[in-house]
Design a protein around this motif. Structure first.
Motif, PDB file in Angstrom:
ATOM      1  N   ASP A  32     -28.943  11.172  -7.968  1.00 19.32           N
ATOM      2  CA  ASP A  32     -29.911  10.758  -7.254  1.00 19.32           C
ATOM      3  C   ASP A  32     -30.151   9.238  -7.438  1.00 19.32           C
ATOM      4  OD1 ASP A  32     -30.573  13.144  -5.988  1.00 19.32           O
ATOM      5  OD2 ASP A  32     -32.192  13.587  -7.214  1.00 19.32           O
ATOM      6  N   GLU A  33     -30.108   8.646  -8.562  1.00 25.14           N
ATOM      7  CA  GLU A  33     -30.134   7.415  -9.063  1.00 25.14           C
ATOM      8  C   GLU A  33     -28.999   6.412  -8.422  1.00 25.14           C
ATOM      9  OE1 GLU A  33     -32.427   5.567 -11.613  1.00 25.14           O
ATOM     10  OE2 GLU A  33     -33.754   7.039 -11.843  1.00 25.14           O
ATOM     11  N   LEU A  34     -27.776   7.077  -8.675  1.00 19.79           N
ATOM     12  CA  LEU A  34     -26.708   6.489  -8.040  1.00 19.79           C
ATOM     13  C   LEU A  34     -26.605   6.398  -6.721  1.00 19.79           C
ATOM     14  CD1 LEU A  34     -23.916   7.883 -10.396  1.00 19.79           C
ATOM     15  CD2 LEU A  34     -24.750   5.476 -10.352  1.00 19.79           C
ATOM     16  N   LEU A  35     -27.043   7.576  -5.801  1.00 25.94           N
ATOM     17  CA  LEU A  35     -27.331   7.400  -4.368  1.00 25.94           C
ATOM     18  C   LEU A  35     -28.140   6.302  -4.196  1.00 25.94           C
ATOM     19  CD1 LEU A  35     -26.963  11.206  -3.442  1.00 25.94           C
ATOM     20  CD2 LEU A  35     -25.445   9.554  -3.060  1.00 25.94           C
ATOM     21  N   VAL A  36     -29.249   6.114  -4.620  1.00 25.74           N
ATOM     22  CA  VAL A  36     -30.266   5.155  -4.349  1.00 25.74           C
ATOM     23  C   VAL A  36     -29.459   3.530  -4.499  1.00 25.74           C
ATOM     24  CG1 VAL A  36     -32.190   3.954  -5.040  1.00 25.74           C
ATOM     25  CG2 VAL A  36     -32.541   6.371  -4.737  1.00 25.74           C
ATOM     26  N   LEU A  37     -28.701   3.538  -5.382  1.00 22.26           N
ATOM     27  CA  LEU A  37     -28.092   2.256  -5.815  1.00 22.26           C
ATOM     28  C   LEU A  37     -27.223   2.082  -4.560  1.00 22.26           C
ATOM     29  CD1 LEU A  37     -27.654   2.492  -9.394  1.00 22.26           C
ATOM     30  CD2 LEU A  37     -29.203   0.750  -8.205  1.00 22.26           C
ATOM     31  N   VAL A  38     -26.257   2.937  -4.099  1.00 24.04           N
ATOM     32  CA  VAL A  38     -25.279   2.933  -2.992  1.00 24.04           C
ATOM     33  C   VAL A  38     -25.913   2.773  -1.757  1.00 24.04           C
ATOM     34  CG1 VAL A  38     -23.583   4.411  -1.810  1.00 24.04           C
ATOM     35  CG2 VAL A  38     -23.393   4.312  -4.459  1.00 24.04           C
ATOM     36  N   ASN A  39     -26.878   3.348  -1.442  1.00 22.24           N
ATOM     37  CA  ASN A  39     -27.516   3.393  -0.105  1.00 22.24           C
ATOM     38  C   ASN A  39     -28.378   1.940  -0.034  1.00 22.24           C
ATOM     39  OD1 ASN A  39     -26.522   5.549   0.983  1.00 22.24           O
ATOM     40  ND2 ASN A  39     -27.786   6.973  -0.010  1.00 22.24           N
ATOM     41  N   CYS A  40     -29.003   1.443  -1.004  1.00 24.60           N
ATOM     42  CA  CYS A  40     -29.844   0.371  -0.902  1.00 24.60           C
ATOM     43  C   CYS A  40     -29.313  -1.080  -1.530  1.00 24.60           C
ATOM     44  CB  CYS A  40     -31.097   0.786  -1.719  1.00 24.60           C
ATOM     45  SG  CYS A  40     -31.926   2.286  -1.158  1.00 24.60           S
ATOM     46  N   SER A  41     -27.852  -1.217  -1.577  1.00 22.10           N
ATOM     47  CA  SER A  41     -27.421  -2.339  -1.947  1.00 22.10           C
ATOM     48  C   SER A  41     -25.986  -2.517  -1.671  1.00 22.10           C
ATOM     49  CB  SER A  41     -27.478  -2.482  -3.657  1.00 22.10           C
ATOM     50  OG  SER A  41     -26.840  -1.488  -4.032  1.00 22.10           O
ATOM     51  N   GLU A  42     -25.437  -3.733  -1.812  1.00 21.48           N
ATOM     52  CA  GLU A  42     -24.307  -3.976  -1.582  1.00 21.48           C
ATOM     53  C   GLU A  42     -23.331  -4.107  -2.695  1.00 21.48           C
ATOM     54  OE1 GLU A  42     -22.945  -4.408   1.607  1.00 21.48           O
ATOM     55  OE2 GLU A  42     -25.012  -3.838   2.458  1.00 21.48           O
ATOM     56  N   GLN A  43     -22.099  -3.629  -2.751  1.00 22.18           N
ATOM     57  CA  GLN A  43     -21.381  -3.574  -3.938  1.00 22.18           C
ATOM     58  C   GLN A  43     -21.302  -4.981  -4.611  1.00 22.18           C
ATOM     59  OE1 GLN A  43     -17.231  -2.043  -2.943  1.00 22.18           O
ATOM     60  NE2 GLN A  43     -16.545  -2.258  -4.970  1.00 22.18           N
ATOM     61  N   SER A  44     -21.186  -5.901  -3.781  1.00 20.25           N
ATOM     62  CA  SER A  44     -21.163  -7.339  -4.177  1.00 20.25           C
ATOM     63  C   SER A  44     -22.306  -7.737  -5.126  1.00 20.25           C
ATOM     64  CB  SER A  44     -21.133  -8.695  -3.224  1.00 20.25           C
ATOM     65  OG  SER A  44     -22.255  -8.376  -2.380  1.00 20.25           O
ATOM     66  N   GLU A  45     -23.404  -7.008  -5.099  1.00 19.98           N
ATOM     67  CA  GLU A  45     -24.762  -7.412  -5.720  1.00 19.98           C
ATOM     68  C   GLU A  45     -24.418  -7.009  -7.326  1.00 19.98           C
ATOM     69  OE1 GLU A  45     -28.592  -6.184  -4.167  1.00 19.98           O
ATOM     70  OE2 GLU A  45     -27.380  -5.725  -2.448  1.00 19.98           O
ATOM     71  N   TRP A  46     -23.401  -6.159  -7.877  1.00 18.31           N
ATOM     72  CA  TRP A  46     -23.522  -5.489  -8.999  1.00 18.31           C
ATOM     73  C   TRP A  46     -22.390  -6.218  -9.619  1.00 18.31           C
ATOM     74  CZ3 TRP A  46     -27.581  -3.426  -9.965  1.00 18.31           C
ATOM     75  CH2 TRP A  46     -28.100  -2.678  -8.823  1.00 18.31           C
ATOM     76  N   LYS A  47     -21.611  -7.515  -9.080  1.00 15.30           N
ATOM     77  CA  LYS A  47     -20.575  -7.996  -9.902  1.00 15.30           C
ATOM     78  C   LYS A  47     -21.326  -8.790 -11.042  1.00 15.30           C
ATOM     79  CE  LYS A  47     -17.143  -8.823  -6.412  1.00 15.30           C
ATOM     80  NZ  LYS A  47     -16.393  -9.628  -5.481  1.00 15.30           N
ATOM     81  N   GLY A  48     -20.626  -8.367 -12.415  1.00 19.27           N
ATOM     82  CA  GLY A  48     -21.079  -8.990 -13.557  1.00 19.27           C
ATOM     83  C   GLY A  48     -22.529  -8.539 -14.025  1.00 19.27           C
ATOM     84  N   VAL A  49     -22.867  -7.214 -13.507  1.00 18.79           N
ATOM     85  CA  VAL A  49     -24.214  -6.696 -13.973  1.00 18.79           C
ATOM     86  C   VAL A  49     -23.888  -5.442 -14.890  1.00 18.79           C
ATOM     87  CG1 VAL A  49     -26.046  -5.651 -13.079  1.00 18.79           C
ATOM     88  CG2 VAL A  49     -25.116  -7.773 -12.029  1.00 18.79           C
ATOM     89  N   VAL A  50     -24.629  -5.310 -15.984  1.00 20.92           N
ATOM     90  CA  VAL A  50     -24.737  -4.117 -16.652  1.00 20.92           C
ATOM     91  C   VAL A  50     -26.191  -3.521 -16.311  1.00 20.92           C
ATOM     92  CG1 VAL A  50     -24.664  -3.036 -19.038  1.00 20.92           C
ATOM     93  CG2 VAL A  50     -23.112  -4.977 -18.532  1.00 20.92           C
ATOM     94  N   LEU A  51     -26.157  -2.380 -15.964  1.00 23.39           N
ATOM     95  CA  LEU A  51     -27.081  -1.604 -15.602  1.00 23.39           C
ATOM     96  C   LEU A  51     -27.342  -0.368 -16.192  1.00 23.39           C
ATOM     97  CD1 LEU A  51     -29.761  -1.894 -13.604  1.00 23.39           C
ATOM     98  CD2 LEU A  51     -28.554  -0.643 -12.245  1.00 23.39           C
ATOM     99  N   TYR A  52     -28.386   0.016 -16.936  1.00 24.93           N
ATOM    100  CA  TYR A  52     -28.901   1.019 -17.663  1.00 24.93           C
ATOM    101  C   TYR A  52     -29.807   2.207 -16.797  1.00 24.93           C
ATOM    102  CZ  TYR A  52     -27.136  -0.922 -21.862  1.00 24.93           C
ATOM    103  OH  TYR A  52     -26.197  -1.372 -22.871  1.00 24.93           O
ATOM    104  N   LEU A  53     -29.385   3.344 -16.621  1.00 24.68           N
ATOM    105  CA  LEU A  53     -30.070   4.158 -15.884  1.00 24.68           C
ATOM    106  C   LEU A  53     -30.638   5.412 -16.565  1.00 24.68           C
ATOM    107  CD1 LEU A  53     -27.485   5.078 -12.979  1.00 24.68           C
ATOM    108  CD2 LEU A  53     -29.543   3.274 -12.912  1.00 24.68           C
TER     109      LEU A  53
END
Length: 55
Positions: A32-53
């Motif tokens: 569910d958390e990954l689906l929120v990220l996929v549906n509510c953001s663009e892939q380019s937003e995550w370059k160089g980011v480390v995100l803890y779920l």
């Protein structure tokens, strides 16, 4: 993986984003958390980011 990701960021190397999922998180919640990220953001937003779920 997080250590390597932080090394790459420190050394100013290009890196795709990295999502780190707590191993105690239920699989359904992780999905569910990954689906929120996929549906509510663009892939380019995550370059160089480390995100803890969980978020």
């Amino acid at each position: 993986m997080p250590d390597l990701a932080y090394e790459q960021l420190r050394d100013k190397e290009q890196m795709s984003g990295l999502f780190i999922i707590n191993d105690r998180m239920p699989v359904r919640q992780a999905i569910d958390e990954l689906l929120v990220l996929v549906n509510c953001s663009e892939q380019s937003e995550w370059k160089g980011v480390v995100l803890y779920l969980p978020l």
